[in-house]
Design an enzyme around this catalytic site. Structure first.
Site, PDB file in Angstrom:
ATOM      1  N   CYS A 101     -35.532  14.273 -13.648  1.00 39.96           N
ATOM      2  CA  CYS A 101     -34.858  13.297 -12.788  1.00 39.96           C
ATOM      3  C   CYS A 101     -34.227  14.017 -11.593  1.00 39.96           C
ATOM      4  CB  CYS A 101     -33.798  12.548 -13.589  1.00 39.96           C
ATOM      5  SG  CYS A 101     -32.777  11.498 -12.552  1.00 39.96           S
ATOM      6  N   CYS A 144     -29.084   4.610 -18.162  1.00 40.25           N
ATOM      7  CA  CYS A 144     -28.973   4.799 -16.716  1.00 40.25           C
ATOM      8  C   CYS A 144     -28.144   3.644 -16.141  1.00 40.25           C
ATOM      9  CB  CYS A 144     -30.376   4.847 -16.108  1.00 40.25           C
ATOM     10  SG  CYS A 144     -30.376   5.492 -14.438  1.00 40.25           S
ATOM     11  N   CYS A 172     -26.536  10.678 -18.551  1.00 43.28           N
ATOM     12  CA  CYS A 172     -27.692  11.550 -18.315  1.00 43.28           C
ATOM     13  C   CYS A 172     -27.926  12.538 -19.462  1.00 43.28           C
ATOM     14  CB  CYS A 172     -27.524  12.307 -17.004  1.00 43.28           C
ATOM     15  SG  CYS A 172     -27.350  11.197 -15.607  1.00 43.28           S
ATOM     16  N   CYS A 201     -30.349  11.091 -21.751  1.00 44.22           N
ATOM     17  CA  CYS A 201     -31.535  10.477 -21.138  1.00 44.22           C
ATOM     18  C   CYS A 201     -32.812  11.260 -21.466  1.00 44.22           C
ATOM     19  CB  CYS A 201     -31.333  10.422 -19.627  1.00 44.22           C
ATOM     20  SG  CYS A 201     -32.761   9.758 -18.776  1.00 44.22           S
ATOM     21  N   GLU A 203     -36.851 -14.178 -20.967  1.00 43.95           N
ATOM     22  CA  GLU A 203     -36.935 -13.618 -19.609  1.00 43.95           C
ATOM     23  C   GLU A 203     -36.344 -14.574 -18.567  1.00 43.95           C
ATOM     24  OE1 GLU A 203     -37.767 -10.626 -18.351  1.00 43.95           O
ATOM     25  OE2 GLU A 203     -37.861  -9.939 -20.407  1.00 43.95           O
TER      26      GLU A 203
HETATM   27  S1  SF4 Z   1     -31.103  11.480 -15.864  1.00 40.11           S
HETATM   28 FE1  SF4 Z   1     -31.705  10.203 -14.156  1.00 40.11          FE
HETATM   29  S2  SF4 Z   1     -32.812   8.510 -15.047  1.00 40.11           S
HETATM   30 FE2  SF4 Z   1     -31.696   9.522 -16.679  1.00 40.11          FE
HETATM   31  S3  SF4 Z   1     -29.756   8.413 -16.846  1.00 40.11           S
HETATM   32 FE3  SF4 Z   1     -29.417  10.110 -15.468  1.00 40.11          FE
HETATM   33  S4  SF4 Z   1     -29.799   9.289 -13.458  1.00 40.11           S
HETATM   34 FE4  SF4 Z   1     -30.697   7.870 -14.892  1.00 40.11          FE
END
Ligand code: SF4
Length: 361
Positions: free
Chosen positions: A212, A196, A203, A206, A44
């Protein structure tokens, strides 16, 4: 949205992320293998302002030399600086050294496990403490590094031109699951790093895209809002590589404050004329010739560094100076690593030509 509905949505967020992490998250980072608080702490700190791919070889070397807190606590600060050479932001190395002494003296060589004790260690802020507590101890603490901030701003479609860390901390805490905080923290960091992403987020891959808001309202290219960049001041610096006997380079230890504190650097004068004047004062009249120019960025400043080479047969030195043999390892600042390597190769060539000339070959 009612509080109850928001809670439900928060739970869904963490649940989706946890199950996604198991299949698609990162599992092979060296600090994830036989995970323990010591490895998480070192990783970290190394990852502060530095990318994973840059950190990997440094982390491996660090663990080979200091596999645990006991080994680290016996180190000298110079040895840690030497391992850190090339990674930058040397204050972190100093903080690791200071922390190892605190852990030895105050915590009996056991890495502390409470927020108050961890945040008390030098160089550890709220997010790093949260990362250590969640990843290494599976405790319910939030994190807020750059990747997590981007995920939250996009997920909640927050258009903010100012710093909104206070609000983001609240979002980050509200999203925490009741259990599996180790997997969850890794998941939200992985999501920011590999899905992201800053540019062109993926997306379609995701796990939280359904809820989102940036995805829903086609805002992923505008959030996070680009904040005005602080224009960095520029500074010109002049460093002098003083070379003796074609195998010794004069290094000077920096004071313990300012840039590159405690590191060994070539000689520094404000201007070339200042250097000339000093050499004259000590009865030396060597040629000073330009060797290289480097641009180096610090967080708050842009440095234009001019490097000069001076060959001498002698040079009077005091305690803070050191004649570095070309094969000696020494903790120096990042801009000088490549320059010293280049000079070393040239000196090796010059020496071998000299050797051949003497032998008449
Ligand atoms: S859906 Fe939203 S959280 Fe997911 S990658 Fe796209 S912008 Fe990022």
């Amino acid at each position: 949205m009612s509080g109850k509905d928001q809670n439900k949505e928060n739970k869904k967020f963490s649940k989706n992320l946890i199950s996604w992490q198991k299949d698609f998250g990162r599992h092979n980072l060296p600090w994830q293998k036989q995970i323990n608080p010591y490895k998480v702490w070192i990783s970290e700190i190394m990852l502060q302002q530095t990318q994973v791919k840059t950190v990997l070889p440094f982390f491996e070397k660090f663990m080979q030399k200091y596999p645990d807190i006991k080994a680290l606590s016996k180190s000298r600060i110079e040895d840690i600086f030497e391992l850190w050479t090339g990674l930058g932001y040397y204050r972190r190395a100093e903080n690791i050294y200071k922390s190892s002494q605190i852990i030895k003296n105050k915590h009996n060589l056991i890495f502390p496990s409470t927020f108050e004790e961890i945040i008390d260690l030098p160089g550890i802020g709220r997010s790093t403490a949260g990362a250590i507590l969640s990843l290494a101890f599976n405790k319910r603490y939030a994190i807020l590094d750059g990747n997590v901030k981007r995920v939250l701003e996009r997920y909640f479609a927050i258009k903010a031109e100012k710093n909104i860390d206070k609000e983001l901390w609240k979002f980050s805490e509200n999203l925490l699951p009741k259990n599996k905080n180790d997997i969850y923290s890794q998941a939200i960091m992985d999501l920011g790093a590999i899905i992201c992403k800053k540019k062109s987020p993926l997306c379609e891959k995701c796990p939280v895209s359904l809820d989102c808001k940036s995805f829903k309202f086609d805002l992923t290219n505008v959030i996070p809002i680009k904040r005005k960049k602080i224009i960095k001041k520029e500074k010109d610096l002049n460093y002098f590589l003083v070379v003796k006997n074609k195998n010794l380079i004069l290094m000077q230890k920096n004071p313990n404050k300012g840039i590159w504190a405690n590191l060994w650097c070539p000689l520094n004068f404000k201007t070339k004329d200042d250097c000339k004047k000093y050499l004259k004062k000590i009865n030396l009249k060597p040629n000073i010739y330009h060797y290289a120019s480097i641009k180096h960025n610090l967080t708050h400043m842009k440095l234009n560094i001019n490097i000069y080479r001076i060959n001498v047969e002698n040079y009077p030195i005091s305690e803070e100076f050191y004649w570095k043999n070309i094969y000696d390892k020494i903790a120096t600042a990042k801009p000088f690593v490549e320059i010293i390597k280049k000079l070393t190769e040239e000196l090796e060539n010059e020496n071998s030509l000299l050797f051949k000339a003497k032998k008449g070959t």
